[in-house]
Design a protein around this motif. Structure first.
Motif, mmCIF file in Angstrom:
data_model
loop_
_atom_site.group_PDB
_atom_site.id
_atom_site.type_symbol
_atom_site.label_atom_id
_atom_site.label_comp_id
_atom_site.label_asym_id
_atom_site.label_seq_id
_atom_site.Cartn_x
_atom_site.Cartn_y
_atom_site.Cartn_z
ATOM 1 N N ASN A 78 -8.024 57.644 -36.908
ATOM 2 C CA ASN A 78 -8.862 57.650 -38.011
ATOM 3 C C ASN A 78 -9.559 55.937 -37.995
ATOM 4 O O ASN A 78 -10.261 56.003 -38.993
ATOM 5 N N SER A 79 -9.755 55.643 -37.318
ATOM 6 C CA SER A 79 -10.272 54.148 -36.759
ATOM 7 C C SER A 79 -11.524 54.060 -36.553
ATOM 8 O O SER A 79 -12.274 53.330 -37.936
ATOM 9 N N SER A 80 -12.140 54.419 -36.438
ATOM 10 C CA SER A 80 -13.525 55.033 -36.069
ATOM 11 C C SER A 80 -14.452 56.077 -35.748
ATOM 12 O O SER A 80 -13.917 57.127 -35.172
ATOM 13 N N LYS A 81 -15.284 56.816 -36.425
ATOM 14 C CA LYS A 81 -16.317 57.581 -36.764
ATOM 15 C C LYS A 81 -16.869 58.078 -35.840
ATOM 16 O O LYS A 81 -18.029 59.139 -35.348
ATOM 17 N N GLU A 82 -16.819 57.074 -34.811
ATOM 18 C CA GLU A 82 -18.392 56.859 -33.607
ATOM 19 C C GLU A 82 -17.407 56.584 -31.905
ATOM 20 O O GLU A 82 -18.212 57.273 -31.111
ATOM 21 N N ILE A 83 -16.395 56.483 -32.099
ATOM 22 C CA ILE A 83 -15.666 56.428 -30.674
ATOM 23 C C ILE A 83 -14.388 56.706 -30.744
ATOM 24 O O ILE A 83 -13.976 57.012 -32.034
ATOM 25 N N ASN A 84 -13.824 57.747 -29.955
ATOM 26 C CA ASN A 84 -12.487 58.219 -29.202
ATOM 27 C C ASN A 84 -12.092 57.356 -28.256
ATOM 28 O O ASN A 84 -12.635 57.533 -27.539
ATOM 29 N N PHE A 85 -10.655 56.171 -29.208
ATOM 30 C CA PHE A 85 -10.285 55.644 -28.637
ATOM 31 C C PHE A 85 -9.404 55.781 -27.515
ATOM 32 O O PHE A 85 -8.990 55.246 -26.697
ATOM 33 N N SER A 86 -9.532 57.415 -27.825
ATOM 34 C CA SER A 86 -8.712 57.823 -26.410
ATOM 35 C C SER A 86 -9.538 58.573 -25.537
ATOM 36 O O SER A 86 -8.295 58.336 -24.096
ATOM 37 N N ASP A 87 -10.349 58.736 -25.559
ATOM 38 C CA ASP A 87 -11.395 58.355 -24.145
ATOM 39 C C ASP A 87 -11.672 57.310 -22.958
ATOM 40 O O ASP A 87 -11.546 56.967 -22.346
ATOM 41 N N THR A 88 -10.822 55.997 -23.602
ATOM 42 C CA THR A 88 -11.062 54.176 -23.483
ATOM 43 C C THR A 88 -9.842 54.069 -22.739
ATOM 44 O O THR A 88 -9.130 55.223 -22.805
ATOM 45 N N ARG A 89 -9.895 53.558 -21.765
ATOM 46 C CA ARG A 89 -9.039 53.063 -21.133
ATOM 47 C C ARG A 89 -7.753 52.435 -21.354
ATOM 48 O O ARG A 89 -6.908 52.372 -21.264
ATOM 49 N N ILE A 128 -9.898 45.255 -36.169
ATOM 50 C CA ILE A 128 -10.844 45.320 -35.032
ATOM 51 C C ILE A 128 -11.331 45.980 -34.648
ATOM 52 O O ILE A 128 -12.483 45.965 -33.443
ATOM 53 N N ILE A 129 -11.464 47.022 -34.719
ATOM 54 C CA ILE A 129 -12.271 48.698 -34.338
ATOM 55 C C ILE A 129 -13.181 48.549 -35.302
ATOM 56 O O ILE A 129 -14.348 48.449 -35.548
ATOM 57 N N LYS A 130 -12.905 47.965 -36.806
ATOM 58 C CA LYS A 130 -14.325 47.411 -37.302
ATOM 59 C C LYS A 130 -15.504 46.718 -37.277
ATOM 60 O O LYS A 130 -16.831 46.934 -36.900
ATOM 61 N N TYR A 131 -15.049 45.895 -36.126
ATOM 62 C CA TYR A 131 -16.008 44.661 -36.382
ATOM 63 C C TYR A 131 -15.646 44.990 -35.164
ATOM 64 O O TYR A 131 -17.548 44.120 -34.068
ATOM 65 N N LYS A 132 -15.041 45.338 -33.956
ATOM 66 C CA LYS A 132 -15.365 45.121 -31.736
ATOM 67 C C LYS A 132 -14.930 46.341 -31.559
ATOM 68 O O LYS A 132 -15.516 46.320 -30.627
ATOM 69 N N ALA A 133 -15.167 47.484 -32.553
ATOM 70 C CA ALA A 133 -15.973 48.939 -31.823
ATOM 71 C C ALA A 133 -16.161 48.811 -30.683
ATOM 72 O O ALA A 133 -16.097 49.276 -29.788
ATOM 73 N N HIS A 134 -17.394 48.334 -30.830
ATOM 74 C CA HIS A 134 -18.182 48.558 -29.812
ATOM 75 C C HIS A 134 -18.527 47.714 -28.374
ATOM 76 O O HIS A 134 -18.669 48.119 -27.112
ATOM 77 N N ALA A 135 -17.918 46.832 -29.071
ATOM 78 C CA ALA A 135 -17.782 45.365 -27.232
ATOM 79 C C ALA A 135 -16.895 46.086 -27.157
ATOM 80 O O ALA A 135 -17.314 45.790 -25.556
ATOM 81 N N ILE A 136 -15.549 47.023 -27.597
ATOM 82 C CA ILE A 136 -14.175 47.276 -26.349
ATOM 83 C C ILE A 136 -14.998 48.622 -25.773
ATOM 84 O O ILE A 136 -14.673 48.774 -24.924
ATOM 85 N N ALA A 137 -15.653 49.312 -25.991
ATOM 86 C CA ALA A 137 -16.332 50.700 -25.725
ATOM 87 C C ALA A 137 -16.937 50.014 -25.041
ATOM 88 O O ALA A 137 -17.605 50.962 -24.266
ATOM 89 N N ASN A 138 -18.164 49.389 -24.590
ATOM 90 C CA ASN A 138 -18.599 49.490 -23.530
ATOM 91 C C ASN A 138 -18.241 47.733 -23.008
ATOM 92 O O ASN A 138 -18.829 48.190 -21.710
ATOM 93 N N GLY A 139 -16.924 47.363 -22.945
ATOM 94 C CA GLY A 139 -16.887 46.763 -21.986
ATOM 95 C C GLY A 139 -16.096 47.702 -20.416
ATOM 96 O O GLY A 139 -15.891 48.413 -20.669
ATOM 97 N N ALA A 140 -15.177 46.686 -19.702
ATOM 98 C CA ALA A 140 -14.730 47.159 -19.057
ATOM 99 C C ALA A 140 -13.321 47.710 -18.785
ATOM 100 O O ALA A 140 -12.892 49.020 -18.230
ATOM 101 N N TRP A 141 -12.553 47.935 -20.438
ATOM 102 C CA TRP A 141 -11.265 48.799 -20.646
ATOM 103 C C TRP A 141 -11.992 49.589 -21.523
ATOM 104 O O TRP A 141 -10.838 49.986 -22.631
ATOM 105 N N GLY A 142 -13.039 49.686 -22.200
ATOM 106 C CA GLY A 142 -13.955 50.891 -23.204
ATOM 107 C C GLY A 142 -13.908 51.851 -22.208
ATOM 108 O O GLY A 142 -13.451 53.112 -21.613
#
Length: 513
Positions: free
Chosen positions: A159-170, A462-476
């Motif tokens: 539920n935290s992000s509508k744009e990014i599926n964090f299950s697909d991140t490292r 964290i996801i509200k303000y840093k979702a894209h930074a996390i998703a675009n990083g090495a652990w995203g």
């Protein structure tokens, strides 16, 4: 009792049907209304809708409302909520990236080990050495606070992000697998349930069952069941909407099988729900003419609609849904709007609210909560440490820690919530053993409740303000060279010669970040 039930007579061998009275009807309507409104309000304020639902459970349940809602209803809602928890974890496992899970298995084990050892160690320092609790008593508290709420983890990630599926991140994969391993340790909290029980067997049986499931399930699936299913059974299954029915039968059979193995084996049934979903994820075909991984329910249903439009009126449209698509189509709404709210409300039912507000209980609970918050946040250290170990020669150690700060905070914060498992363990310790005192129980409840609230709130911000930074990083997200997801996401339809149901281009079948 405001909502007293009509008397029932079962002497004739059947339950007499009595129409609910107007008080009961209004009570149920208001309960579900406030569950929905509470979720919406707490989502707006805290970025975590479960907080509002827990509060509604407090108000309508025994902690504050007393017998306003009949006890039988509360017990029924607890059972339904736990069924919702099982389905939440099952759904999360259906969406898990098995390739990332395998690649980060060792790191997940290290994270899970830290998440178990540190809470138990800090519990002994505070409760055994500082507060004078007994050794076994402190162990029960440590076991209760060493687990991570799997249901809360999946709900917060989903539920935290509508744009990014964090299950697909490292980082999301490490989080989910570490939370699963921590949940297996939940059964250690029942060690003192029977004084005559063989301690080695009580520890060894769930550990052995969990290990065998983790080892044998992927081996049997990869080298036995999946090849047989794909070669002999899958080609004979209908490539129409009737395939959804087949998928439902297979899902129910697999889920009940794994739940039975873990339940009778003495380990967590939630672990069984996760293993069932992971098992089904690998079962279906991976070749181009087979079912495909579905990026979202909307895209899968759009693919179905395209196939239906391309079919003649006298023929069934060709579709080939995955288990995930079938779950989302037939079960997701019931889980999201009924069973999930009941699950979080049932946590509110189990909180001894009035016992928490003595001066001693408050300061002990607050100190213990801070320690237990730290004990899970420290799990995030595995991310910068792993980055340092694999860093390029031109990357400094300081840069490794700087660039991995937010993924590490996300991992640690998402591990904080203890939820239903922690409450279950301390209640077993209080009610079924002679070791846990009421004071220690209240201290543990403070830590469980505060951590279950603070963890999701922190993750939400964290996801509200840093979702894209996390998703675009090495652990995203698993990135390709062109800036898109490396895994191809194609529509859920069978391959056909008709142009109107094919992807327009390779780019439209891939998700841009």
């Amino acid at each position: 009792m405001l909502a007293s039930q009509a008397p029932t007579d079962v002497s004739e061998g059947f339950l007499q049907y009595h129409e609910p009275n107007i008080i009961q009807i209004l009570l149920l309507i208001s309960f579900f209304f406030w569950l929905s409104l509470g979720e919406w309000l707490s989502n707006k304020v805290f970025r975590a809708g479960l907080i509002g639902q827990i509060i509604v459970g407090l108000v309508y349940g025994l902690p504050i409302g007393g017998h306003v809602m009949p006890i039988e209803w509360q017990q029924a809602f607890i059972a339904l909520g736990y069924l919702g928890l099982i389905l939440i974890i099952f759904e999360g496992a259906l969406a898990v990236r098995l390739d990332l899970l395998k690649a980060n298995f060792g790191l997940s084990m290290i994270a899970a080990t830290i998440g178990v050892i540190v809470p138990i160690g800090l519990t002994y320092l505070l409760c055994y050495l500082g507060l004078g609790y007994g050794a076994v008593e402190s162990f029960i508290l440590g076991a209760a606070l060493s687990v991570t709420s799997l249901g809360t983890t999946f709900v917060v990630l989903g539920n935290s992000s509508k744009e990014i599926n964090f299950s697909d991140t490292r980082v999301g994969t490490v989080l989910v697998s570490a939370a699963v391993f921590d949940d297996v340790s939940a059964n250690l909290g029942t060690l003192a349930e029977d004084e005559d029980t063989n301690l080695g067997w009580l520890i060894g049986r769930p550990t052995m069952v969990s290990a065998l499931l983790a080892i044998l399930t992927p081996l049997l699936n990869k080298y036995g069941l999946a090849p047989l299913y794909r070669r002999y059974l899958e080609p004979k299954l209908p490539k129409t909407r009737k395939r959804h029915v087949v998928n439902v039968v297979i899902m129910i059979f697999a889920l009940c099988t794994f739940l039975s193995i873990t339940g009778f084996g003495g380990t967590s049934v939630l672990y069984g729900a996760f293993m069932a979903g992971a098992f089904l994820t690998y079962l279906q075909s991976k070749h181009p003419s087979g079912p495909f991984v579905v990026p979202s329910r909307e895209e899968a249903e759009a693919a179905e609609a395209a196939s239906i439009r391309g079919s003649r009126a006298d023929e069934e449209p060709e579709i080939c849904p995955t288990f995930m698509h079938t779950f989302e189509k037939y079960f997701l709404d019931a889980v999201k709007y009924l069973l999930q709210p009941l699950f979080f409300a049932s946590i509110g039912f189990a909180i001894p609210f009035t016992d928490l507000w003595t001066a001693t209980a408050f300061w002990r609970g607050l100190v213990y909560s801070v320690l237990m918050l730290f004990s899970k946040l420290i799990v995030g250290i595995v991310i910068p440490m792993a980055t340092v170990a694999r860093r390029p020669t031109d990357m400094s150690i300081r840069q490794c820690f700087t660039e991995t700060f937010w993924p590490a905070m996300l991992l640690g914060s998402a591990m904080v919530a203890r939820g239903e498992i922690g409450l279950l363990i301390v209640q077993i310790g209080l009610n079924n053993t002679p070791y846990l005192s009421k004071d220690a129980f209240v201290t543990a409840v403070w830590a469980i409740v505060l951590n279950t609230i603070l963890g999701p709130v922190t993750v939400g911000f964290i996801i509200k303000y840093k979702a894209h930074a996390i998703a675009n990083g090495a652990w995203g997200l698993d990135m390709g060279d062109d800036g898109t997801l490396a895994i191809s996401r194609q529509p859920t339809v069978a391959v056909s010669e008709r142009e109107d149901i094919r992807p327009k281009s390779e780019e439209t079948a891939r998700l841009s970040v």
